[in-house]
Design a protein around this motif. Sequence first.
Motif, PDB file in Angstrom:
ATOM      1  N   LEU A   9       7.694   6.646  -5.504  1.00 55.12           N
ATOM      2  CA  LEU A   9       7.191   7.920  -4.992  1.00 55.12           C
ATOM      3  C   LEU A   9       5.958   8.343  -5.774  1.00 55.12           C
ATOM      4  CD1 LEU A   9       7.735  10.194  -2.962  1.00 55.12           C
ATOM      5  CD2 LEU A   9       9.191  11.279  -4.684  1.00 55.12           C
ATOM      6  N   ASP A  10       4.806   8.315  -5.105  1.00 58.33           N
ATOM      7  CA  ASP A  10       3.526   8.694  -5.695  1.00 58.33           C
ATOM      8  C   ASP A  10       3.132  10.045  -5.113  1.00 58.33           C
ATOM      9  OD1 ASP A  10       0.951   8.908  -6.668  1.00 58.33           O
ATOM     10  OD2 ASP A  10       0.108   7.401  -5.306  1.00 58.33           O
ATOM     11  N   ILE A  11       3.265  11.089  -5.924  1.00 54.05           N
ATOM     12  CA  ILE A  11       2.976  12.453  -5.466  1.00 54.05           C
ATOM     13  C   ILE A  11       1.566  12.817  -5.908  1.00 54.05           C
ATOM     14  CG2 ILE A  11       3.703  14.861  -5.506  1.00 54.05           C
ATOM     15  CD1 ILE A  11       6.510  13.897  -6.253  1.00 54.05           C
ATOM     16  N   GLY A  12       0.623  12.689  -4.995  1.00 55.67           N
ATOM     17  CA  GLY A  12      -0.756  13.024  -5.288  1.00 55.67           C
ATOM     18  C   GLY A  12      -1.064  14.462  -4.929  1.00 55.67           C
ATOM     19  N   SER A  13      -2.270  14.896  -5.246  1.00 51.61           N
ATOM     20  CA  SER A  13      -2.647  16.276  -4.947  1.00 51.61           C
ATOM     21  C   SER A  13      -2.951  16.478  -3.465  1.00 51.61           C
ATOM     22  CB  SER A  13      -3.871  16.675  -5.777  1.00 51.61           C
ATOM     23  OG  SER A  13      -4.972  15.836  -5.460  1.00 51.61           O
ATOM     24  N   ARG A  14      -3.321  15.408  -2.775  1.00 53.69           N
ATOM     25  CA  ARG A  14      -3.644  15.508  -1.350  1.00 53.69           C
ATOM     26  C   ARG A  14      -2.624  14.799  -0.471  1.00 53.69           C
ATOM     27  NH1 ARG A  14      -7.859  16.780   2.117  1.00 53.69           N
ATOM     28  NH2 ARG A  14      -9.104  17.557   0.387  1.00 53.69           N
ATOM     29  N   TYR A  15      -2.069  13.686  -0.935  1.00 53.26           N
ATOM     30  CA  TYR A  15      -1.086  12.937  -0.150  1.00 53.26           C
ATOM     31  C   TYR A  15       0.115  12.565  -1.006  1.00 53.26           C
ATOM     32  CZ  TYR A  15      -4.278  12.160   3.796  1.00 53.26           C
ATOM     33  OH  TYR A  15      -5.119  12.331   4.876  1.00 53.26           O
ATOM     34  N   VAL A  16       1.269  12.519  -0.361  1.00 54.26           N
ATOM     35  CA  VAL A  16       2.466  11.909  -0.938  1.00 54.26           C
ATOM     36  C   VAL A  16       2.627  10.537  -0.291  1.00 54.26           C
ATOM     37  CG1 VAL A  16       4.982  12.015  -1.083  1.00 54.26           C
ATOM     38  CG2 VAL A  16       3.623  14.099  -1.411  1.00 54.26           C
ATOM     39  N   LYS A  17       2.811   9.521  -1.142  1.00 54.24           N
ATOM     40  CA  LYS A  17       3.024   8.165  -0.648  1.00 54.24           C
ATOM     41  C   LYS A  17       4.380   7.680  -1.159  1.00 54.24           C
ATOM     42  CE  LYS A  17      -0.629   8.306  -2.520  1.00 54.24           C
ATOM     43  NZ  LYS A  17      -1.436   9.448  -3.084  1.00 54.24           N
ATOM     44  N   ALA A  18       5.206   7.173  -0.261  1.00 55.48           N
ATOM     45  CA  ALA A  18       6.540   6.699  -0.632  1.00 55.48           C
ATOM     46  C   ALA A  18       6.744   5.300  -0.074  1.00 55.48           C
ATOM     47  CB  ALA A  18       7.615   7.645  -0.104  1.00 55.48           C
ATOM     48  N   ALA A  19       7.075   4.362  -0.953  1.00 57.93           N
ATOM     49  CA  ALA A  19       7.312   2.976  -0.546  1.00 57.93           C
ATOM     50  C   ALA A  19       8.682   2.546  -1.052  1.00 57.93           C
ATOM     51  CB  ALA A  19       6.229   2.053  -1.108  1.00 57.93           C
ATOM     52  N   GLU A  20       9.472   1.972  -0.175  1.00 61.99           N
ATOM     53  CA  GLU A  20      10.780   1.458  -0.555  1.00 61.99           C
ATOM     54  C   GLU A  20      10.732  -0.063  -0.554  1.00 61.99           C
ATOM     55  OE1 GLU A  20      15.155   2.581   0.948  1.00 61.99           O
ATOM     56  OE2 GLU A  20      14.109   1.180   2.279  1.00 61.99           O
ATOM     57  N   LEU A  21      11.081  -0.670  -1.693  1.00 62.56           N
ATOM     58  CA  LEU A  21      11.182  -2.121  -1.788  1.00 62.56           C
ATOM     59  C   LEU A  21      12.641  -2.509  -1.979  1.00 62.56           C
ATOM     60  CD1 LEU A  21       8.177  -3.284  -4.029  1.00 62.56           C
ATOM     61  CD2 LEU A  21       8.381  -3.358  -1.540  1.00 62.56           C
ATOM     62  N   THR A  22      13.043  -3.553  -1.267  1.00 62.16           N
ATOM     63  CA  THR A  22      14.401  -4.072  -1.376  1.00 62.16           C
ATOM     64  C   THR A  22      14.340  -5.507  -1.869  1.00 62.16           C
ATOM     65  OG1 THR A  22      15.209  -2.651   0.406  1.00 62.16           O
ATOM     66  CG2 THR A  22      16.525  -4.606  -0.118  1.00 62.16           C
ATOM     67  N   GLU A  23      15.115  -5.796  -2.906  1.00 60.59           N
ATOM     68  CA  GLU A  23      15.188  -7.148  -3.447  1.00 60.59           C
ATOM     69  C   GLU A  23      16.524  -7.769  -3.063  1.00 60.59           C
ATOM     70  OE1 GLU A  23      14.257  -9.395  -7.612  1.00 60.59           O
ATOM     71  OE2 GLU A  23      15.678  -7.726  -7.680  1.00 60.59           O
ATOM     72  N   SER A  24      16.471  -8.942  -2.478  1.00 58.30           N
ATOM     73  CA  SER A  24      17.658  -9.702  -2.128  1.00 58.30           C
ATOM     74  C   SER A  24      17.417 -11.149  -2.525  1.00 58.30           C
ATOM     75  CB  SER A  24      17.944  -9.589  -0.631  1.00 58.30           C
ATOM     76  OG  SER A  24      16.888 -10.192   0.110  1.00 58.30           O
ATOM     77  N   LYS A  25      18.324 -12.028  -2.185  1.00 53.20           N
ATOM     78  CA  LYS A  25      18.141 -13.437  -2.552  1.00 53.20           C
ATOM     79  C   LYS A  25      16.930 -14.044  -1.851  1.00 53.20           C
ATOM     80  CE  LYS A  25      21.409 -15.233   0.924  1.00 53.20           C
ATOM     81  NZ  LYS A  25      22.649 -16.030   1.112  1.00 53.20           N
TER      82      LYS A  25
END
Length: 347
Positions: A9-25
């Motif tokens: 979760l990158d909370i910037g002053s103009r935009y919030v950017k949220a990236a979800e990464l999933t690690e599996s085999k």
Amino acid sequence: MSSRTLLGLDIGSRYVKAAELTESKGGLALTGWVRAEVTQPEGLADMLRDIVTRAGWKGKRVATSVSGRNVIVRYITHRRVPDAELAASMKYEVAKYLPFEPELGYVDWERLEEPGGAIAEAPGGPGQSTEMRVLLAAARRDAVDDHVALLEKIGLKPAIVDVDSFALCNAFELRAMASPSMAEKTSALLDIGALKTSVAIMKPFSSYYFTREIYVAGNDFTGEIGRALGTDAESAEQAKRLQVDRVDEMKAAIATLLEALWHEVRLSFDHFEEQYERPVEEIWLSGGASATPGLADALQAGFGKAPSKWDPTEGLPLGGEVNSADIKGAAAQAAIAIGLASRVKDE
């Protein structure tokens, strides 16, 4: 192995950017992505809650970051000692490098790779330097606690609090895993946001790196463009992004700012090259203001090498309901969020 998920979760002053990464085999996959504009800063908690609810993320664990003047990063020289002695020494050493009392902050440190050598070991052998380099990072406790409290308020569980520039390095290393040639050279990463430019100079998969923040960035460019074009801030921001008219006027309006940015970046390059005795070979741009008119030309003229844009999502399989067009359209702003989420590999 069972899958593990982490939200960056990158909370910037103009935009919030949220990236979800999933690690599996099968490796890492980008399983969630949201970018939302901050229109009412006072309603940030409600906005974040709405993002999480609409995205439908099942995992609540989050990696986030802090930056700005509440964060201190120093690269210091210390006599070569074993780890236990370094920890004891740093408890007393850190006060010399912080603008606040150590008890008012969260403080951490790490040995760094020495110029021309491997990770510093102690004690030194015959002919080995008696000194080693140490990375010191600290953040004001109240700023971190407020940030964590905001996320806990909306039901998230902060697992990692990082620094923007470190997350930028992690995203670039993740990208280099898909294109090994990117790991062969020493690169300068310039992530140009609204309030600041994060600089990271690194050779991927080594401990050769240097980071800093420069307070010349997108909002400064927008302000000068608005004055030159006689428009309000929002219209100037649109003109800067779209660049369909009066581009030469915009370039002229921000020429002095670009020169100031170039000068600060040059100082960073000089410091790195002096400390590590290796040149900066490539320049990579990211951030919402990286497409500012005249920016790439100014950097090329100043350094004699053309900067390149990079996509931190390239090489990452998409999962969940991530829309390829959405993430590609916002790739320039995704680096820090991707770098934060990539910490799922470390857990």
